[in-house]
Design an enzyme around this catalytic site. Structure first.
Site, short mmCIF file in Angstrom:
data_model
loop_
_atom_site.label_atom_id
_atom_site.label_comp_id
_atom_site.label_asym_id
_atom_site.label_seq_id
_atom_site.Cartn_x
_atom_site.Cartn_y
_atom_site.Cartn_z
N GLU A 271 0.83 -1.22 0.00
CA GLU A 271 0.00 0.00 0.00
C GLU A 271 0.86 1.26 0.00
OE1 GLU A 271 -2.11 -0.44 3.68
OE2 GLU A 271 -3.38 -2.06 2.95
N ARG A 274 3.28 7.61 -0.32
CA ARG A 274 4.29 8.66 -0.44
C ARG A 274 5.33 8.35 -1.50
NH1 ARG A 274 5.63 11.79 4.27
NH2 ARG A 274 4.74 10.08 5.46
N ARG A 310 2.37 20.09 6.27
CA ARG A 310 3.39 19.18 6.80
C ARG A 310 4.47 19.91 7.63
NH1 ARG A 310 6.39 16.25 4.55
NH2 ARG A 310 6.03 14.41 5.83
N CYS A 342 -2.69 33.86 10.16
CA CYS A 342 -2.45 34.60 11.39
C CYS A 342 -2.03 33.71 12.54
CB CYS A 342 -3.70 35.37 11.74
SG CYS A 342 -4.19 36.40 10.36
N1 LLP Z 1 -1.54 1.94 4.43
C1 LLP Z 1 -2.04 2.38 5.59
C2 LLP Z 1 -2.94 1.52 6.37
C3 LLP Z 1 -1.67 3.66 6.07
O1 LLP Z 1 -2.16 4.09 7.23
C4 LLP Z 1 -0.79 4.46 5.31
C5 LLP Z 1 -0.42 5.80 5.76
C6 LLP Z 1 -0.32 3.96 4.09
C7 LLP Z 1 -0.71 2.69 3.69
C8 LLP Z 1 0.59 4.72 3.18
O2 LLP Z 1 1.80 5.04 3.76
P1 LLP Z 1 2.94 5.72 2.85
O3 LLP Z 1 3.41 4.71 1.86
O4 LLP Z 1 2.35 6.91 2.19
O5 LLP Z 1 3.98 6.09 3.84
N2 LLP Z 1 0.22 12.78 6.75
C9 LLP Z 1 1.48 12.13 7.09
C10 LLP Z 1 1.51 10.70 6.66
C11 LLP Z 1 0.39 9.85 7.24
C12 LLP Z 1 0.46 8.40 6.83
C13 LLP Z 1 -0.70 7.66 7.33
N3 LLP Z 1 -0.84 6.33 6.86
C14 LLP Z 1 2.62 12.94 6.46
O6 LLP Z 1 2.36 13.94 5.79
O7 LLP Z 1 3.79 12.60 6.65
#
Ligand code: LLP
Length: 417
Positions: A271, A274, A310, A342
């Protein structure tokens, strides 16, 4: 990448898009999205696998369609994300439904619409899903998200696989809960799921978790369960600075997955969010003022924390580059780059060395394709930031900037006021 002194997305100068769309805006590269998806595919071949893009990282329907057309599945955590994936043409049997708080209504809609599997995160959710599916006369394919109690060594707010985190069922209780799942009507156990965190910059925590997963699969099979799919979650990190970071690549990750899990005969699901979308996007903004304060100098730009949260939320670093390349030998001077909102938290970077940039100049925040636009809000009644997709020498607006009338018309005044 600079070409003839101008920062480009593929073959289009970002200044050209800024002239046409205005600032701020997000811009994504179709070629980079494609390349990142393909890297994962090649890394997992020839294992049977499905790459389920984490829609939460970038949920624009055009982005989802591009990836879906390449064969991607989708990882969704709400019925809203599910409906976006469907609107992008992704069939239900390529959509996995994750999330710690699925409602019965969401379960019902996904079952009726078609879904590949539910990644169930708790015993109460298991009971609820059983009831919903039974009432519909359907069988819900499920995995249990198992919390392996492994420290992902990432930012506190995005670490999800330790026992104090709210996610999944404790690995120590997994066998008991699988036994319960096998008794319930309306459920069909098909696999095991994990996700230990995001922006992981080492493989060791993944490997520690997957070793535990392999042991669990053997135990569950011995208990009589059919385990044919392993959902390994997302989380592989990306370089946010171009100088000194070298997180493991999808190839390294794929080799480890094959080594640890390859002999189990399971279909692998991952999954990633990023790694596919993060470095495929930038946020372009224009400098409104350059302001000299007593201690330091500020660049006040027309993007703000509501557009890219972020830095304010995770103290995240995004590289910044002017759209027009600096003259060779131009001095690099420290400035604070801030938005118009602000509160002092509306700061993108402090004391960042930048070449001379003046009011009217534009700059780009790099690595903004993941968790950028999706986390935007209208705080300070600022319009949601538009999104643009580039492919080769052409670009398209894939979410237009709304109008102030649109924004205000969503509120309604009760007739007693
Ligand atoms: N699968 C599940 C169950 C997740 O909770 C997440 C991310 C992913 C896959 C994908 O993870 P990635 O490959 O994108 O790392 N807003 C935060 C990141 C939150 C990630 C939450 N879960 C940021 O801007 O760093």
């Amino acid at each position: 990448m600079y070409r003839n002194g101008h920062l480009h997305a593929e073959d289009v100068a970002l200044s050209t898009i800024a002239d046409s769309v205005g600032t701020p805006f997000y811009c994504y590269s179709a070629a980079t999205l494609t390349r990142h998806f393909t890297l994962f595919k090649e890394a997992l071949d020839p294992l049977p696998h499905l790459i389920c893009f984490a829609v939460k990282s970038n949920s624009n329907v055009a982005v989802l369609k591009l990836l879906g057309d390449l064969g991607a599945g989708m990882d969704v955590v709400s019925i809203g994300e599910y409906l976006r994936a469907r609107a992008a043409g992704v069939p239900g049997d390529r959509i996995v439904f994750s999330g710690v708080g699925k409602t019965r209504d969401e379960m019902r809609q996904a079952l009726l619409g078609g879904v590949r599997q539910f990644n169930v995160e708790s015993e109460p959710e298991l009971e609820a899903l059983s009831q919903v599916a039974t009432a519909l006369g359907m069988e819900a394919p499920i995995t249990l998200r198992v919390n392996p109690d492994v420290d992902a060594k990432t930012h506190e707010k995005i670490s999800t696989g330790r026992k104090e985190d709210k996610f999944g069922v404790p690995i120590s209780r997994a066998r008991a809960i699988y036994a319960r799942a096998a008794q319930l009507t309306g459920l069909r156990v098909i696999g095991v799921d994990m996700h230990i965190g995001s922006q992981l910059t080492e493989l060791a925590p993944f490997e520690a978790a997957y070793v535990k997963m392999a042991d669990l699969v053997r135990d569950l099979r011995a208990d009589g369960h059919t385990i044919e799919r392993l959902d390994l979650g997302g989380g592989l990190g990306i370089p946010y600075t171009r100088s000194n970071e070298a997180p493991p690549l999808p190839t390294d990750y794929g080799a480890m997955v094959k080594r640890v899990l390859g002999d189990l005969g399971c279909e692998i699901e991952i999954e990633p969010g990023r790694l596919i979308s993060g470095n495929a996007g930038v946020l372009v903004t224009e400098v409104i003022y350059r302001k000299q304060a007593e201690e330091r100098e500020f660049l006040i730009v027309d993007a703000a924390m509501n557009d890219l949260v972020r830095p304010a939320m995770y103290a995240a670093h995004h590289d910044i580059e002017p759209l027009v390349e600096a003259e060779p030998g131009a001095p690099m001077l420290p400035v604070d780059i801030v938005g118009p909102i602000c509160e002092s938290g509306d700061t993108f970077a402090k004391q960042r060395a930048l070449p001379p940039v003046s009011a009217g100049d534009r700059i780009a925040f790099r690595s903004a394709g993941a968790y950028g636009a999706v986390m935007a809000s209208e705080y300070n009644s600022r319009l949601l930031v538009p999104e643009v997709l580039v492919s080769g020498d052409h670009f398209a607006v894939i979410r237009p900037r709304p109008s102030y009338d649109d924004m205000i018309a969503r509120d309604t005044i009760p007739d007693w006021l």
